[in-house]
Enzyme design. Structure first.
Site, mmCIF file in Angstrom:
data_model
loop_
_atom_site.group_PDB
_atom_site.id
_atom_site.type_symbol
_atom_site.label_atom_id
_atom_site.label_comp_id
_atom_site.label_asym_id
_atom_site.label_seq_id
_atom_site.Cartn_x
_atom_site.Cartn_y
_atom_site.Cartn_z
ATOM 1 C CD GLU A 347 -2.706 -1.275 -0.111
ATOM 2 O OE1 GLU A 347 -2.884 -0.278 -0.841
ATOM 3 O OE2 GLU A 347 -3.089 -2.416 -0.432
ATOM 4 C CG HIS A 350 -0.511 1.286 -4.514
ATOM 5 N ND1 HIS A 350 -0.345 1.094 -5.867
ATOM 6 C CD2 HIS A 350 -1.172 0.180 -4.068
ATOM 7 C CE1 HIS A 350 -0.871 -0.074 -6.224
ATOM 8 N NE2 HIS A 350 -1.377 -0.654 -5.141
ATOM 9 C CE1 TYR A 361 -4.046 0.457 -9.518
ATOM 10 C CE2 TYR A 361 -6.451 0.467 -9.495
ATOM 11 C CZ TYR A 361 -5.247 -0.080 -9.085
ATOM 12 O OH TYR A 361 -5.244 -1.158 -8.235
ATOM 13 C CD GLU A 370 -2.615 -3.143 -7.537
ATOM 14 O OE1 GLU A 370 -2.181 -3.942 -6.682
ATOM 15 O OE2 GLU A 370 -3.118 -2.045 -7.236
ATOM 16 C CG ASP A 381 7.666 -10.160 4.039
ATOM 17 O OD1 ASP A 381 8.422 -10.636 4.901
ATOM 18 O OD2 ASP A 381 6.568 -10.671 3.735
ATOM 19 C CG ASP A 384 7.066 -15.347 1.697
ATOM 20 O OD1 ASP A 384 6.402 -14.597 0.955
ATOM 21 O OD2 ASP A 384 7.020 -15.273 2.944
ATOM 22 C CB THR A 393 -6.591 -18.557 3.958
ATOM 23 O OG1 THR A 393 -5.232 -18.757 3.552
ATOM 24 C CG2 THR A 393 -7.426 -18.104 2.784
ATOM 25 C CG ASP A 425 -9.076 -5.287 -10.874
ATOM 26 O OD1 ASP A 425 -9.065 -4.281 -10.134
ATOM 27 O OD2 ASP A 425 -8.166 -6.142 -10.891
ATOM 28 C CG HIS A 430 -5.795 -6.002 -8.157
ATOM 29 N ND1 HIS A 430 -6.616 -4.921 -8.358
ATOM 30 C CD2 HIS A 430 -5.028 -5.697 -7.088
ATOM 31 C CE1 HIS A 430 -6.369 -4.002 -7.429
ATOM 32 N NE2 HIS A 430 -5.403 -4.443 -6.655
HETATM 33 CA CA LIG Z 1 -3.027 -18.855 4.854
HETATM 34 CA CA LIG Z 2 5.468 -12.165 1.650
HETATM 35 ZN ZN LIG Z 3 -2.422 -2.445 -4.932
#
Ligand SMILES: [Ca+2]
Ligand SMILES: [Ca+2]
Ligand SMILES: [Zn+2]
Length: 503
Positions: A347, A350, A361, A370, A381, A384, A393, A425, A430
């Site tokens: 975010e 952006h 966009y 995106e 990060d 991974d 989830t 979209d 996305h």
């Molecule tokens: Ca998960």
């Molecule tokens: Ca990650």
């Molecule tokens: Zn975004």
């Protein structure tokens, strides 16, 4: 392209100060060449004979402070005095080089006749008592932990009114936080002026994040029993607010102590903590000062679960031009999204791209927007190639919202051959972001993160345009790689895009 100039960060703060003050001399000295040479403090006021507003009063000015800096320039501070009392607000500084040449005169150069019109009729003790009283304090109750309540008390001349006043500086930590300078008329004992000197009471607290971990956070102390998620201590300020669905307003997230660990504070703690992580990264790795490179504060708002009363925003986060908003998650598809560093990074990136490329966009440029956010989410990060895995989830392990490495696992194309033409979209921004995401993955694997992130940052700040296509992005990053690392690495970037069908 917009370009923003910024100071090179490698300069030490001392060098920076020196640079600024030297520059200030150059700018402010509009060819004022003073004849007076000054070799000692008692001569400093003689230059006032050459200054229109001060020549009548030069004899009243005395040096109250002097320093010589590392360039050998001496800075004299002078104040006018009458009957041994100084009009401290009328101070003037005289800046003199090694040879005694006056480089510059700064401060209040409009002198005035300072003959006080009142008498000194009350004692210093009475003045202090009146000053405390005006702040709702008494000698008995006022406490300043680790210091004196009355930091200074001087009988001075208030040049504005030509009155003698006691100027009393007061600091308390209880019964409330206070830092004030109070002027008390030396004849009547009335408080004639109060300056509130409190800027902000920065302190460090403890916050518990969405996933339960405790982390150190910078907070602001309002009183002995009130703290808020505002970081004034960092070079960039971070303010974190909670949204009220009923009133449609937001207010600072507060606690009565320094530990923010209530259930509804957890999304705020992470929004606050990770926002700083993101812009520490941009500063340390790219020399960027906040999203706009102007040091603007970062405002985060949590608990934004509906937009326009109907739209369910629980599983969403968004940069909305001057702040980032977060829903709380529905706890089945998503935990509170601020609980994931890569989501916060996405975010806030952006915000960076809005102030650099400002991608349209829609269609390919929107998908690049995106993808840029996902790519920097990885740089921040890098454990991974998944996005949002920390909050996505909670009942299923090992998955994420998207993957740079395997876009097709999450319904995204990873090659131009499968580009999705849709009106939804904004033209599938996305969805089709999977293609440049895979190119970014290929670039990172080929060159390593350290080179890749430099290439991407150079691309978005120097080469990409708002209307860029995937092919334009390829060219931009190839050029950035050429600039930074030469032809061999540039060829690897080119191949990274060839592999996803962008040729
Ligand atoms: Ca998960
Ligand atoms: Ca990650
Ligand atoms: Zn975004």
């Amino acid at each position: 392209m917009k370009t923003t100039k910024f100071l090179p960060i490698a300069l030490s703060s001392i060098a920076l100060t020196t640079m600024i003050s030297t520059e200030a001399f150059a700018k402010q000295d509009h060819g004022n060449h003073y004849g007076q040479r000054i070799h000692k403090s008692s001569e400093a006021n003689l230059v006032f004979k050459e200054i229109k507003g001060l020549q009548k009063f030069y004899k009243h000015y005395k040096v109250v402070d002097q320093t010589t800096d590392e360039l050998g320039i001496t800075h004299y501070t002078l104040q006018p005095n009458a009957n041994g009392k100084f009009a401290v607000d009328k101070e003037v500084k005289v800046h003199v080089d090694k040879d005694g040449k006056v480089l510059l005169v700064t401060g209040d150069t409009k002198g005035k006749d300072l003959t006080p019109t009142n008498t000194v009729s009350i004692s210093e003790l009475t003045a202090v008592s009146n000053a405390l009283d005006s702040l709702g304090l008494t000698e008995k109750t006022a406490v300043n932990i680790g210091g004196k309540v009355v930091k200074s008390k001087d009988l001075i001349i208030d040049a504005k009114t030509n009155k003698q006043v006691y100027r009393i500086e007061i600091i308390t930590t209880s019964p409330k936080i206070n830092h004030a300078v109070v002027d008390v008329d030396a004849q009547t004992g009335h408080v004639v002026n109060t300056q509130n000197k409190i800027k902000h009471t920065a302190t460090t607290g403890l916050g518990q994040g969405v996933l339960g971990a405790y982390k150190s956070i910078n907070i602001n102390q309002l009183s002995a029993t009130s703290y808020e998620l505002k970081d004034y201590a960092s070079p960039i300020n971070y303010f974190t607010y909670g949204y009220n669905e009923t009133t449609k307003t937001f207010s600072p997230v507060k606690d009565t102590d320094k530990t923010f660990n209530a259930a509804d504070q957890k999304p705020a703690v992470d929004a606050h903590y990770y926002a700083k992580r993101v812009f520490d990264y941009y500063k340390n790795t790219h020399g960027r000062n906040s999203y706009d490179n102007l040091g603007s504060k970062i405002v985060s708002v949590v608990h934004v679960n509906t937009l326009n009363t109907t739209n369910d925003n629980r599983n969403n986060a968004a940069w909305i031009g001057d702040k980032v908003i977060y829903g709380d998650g529905d706890n089945s598809t998503l935990l509170a999204p601020s609980g994931a560093l890569d989501v916060v990074a996405h975010e806030l990136t952006h915000a960076v791209t809005e102030k650099s490329v400002n991608f349209t966009y829609q269609g390919q440029s929107g998908a690049l927007d995106e993808s840029t956010s996902d790519t920097f989410a990885f740089f921040l990060d890098p454990s991974d190639y998944l996005i949002a895995e920390d909050v996505y989830t909670p009942g299923t392990a090992g998955d994420g919202l998207r993957s740079l490495q395997a876009p097709t696992k999450y319904g995204q194309p990873d090659n131009m051959a499968n580009y999705v033409n849709t009106a939804a979209d904004y033209g599938g921004v996305h969805v089709n972001s999977g293609i440049p995401n895979k190119a970014a993955y290929n670039t990172i694997v080929a060159l390593g993160k350290a080179k890749a992130e430099k290439i991407y940052y150079r691309g978005i700040t120097n080469y990409l345009t708002s209307n860029a296509t995937f092919l334009d992005a390829k060219k931009a990053y190839v050029q950035a790689a050429t600039d930074l690392y030469g032809a061999a690495d540039a060829a690897l970037v080119s191949q990274a895009w060839d592999a996803v069908g962008v040729k």
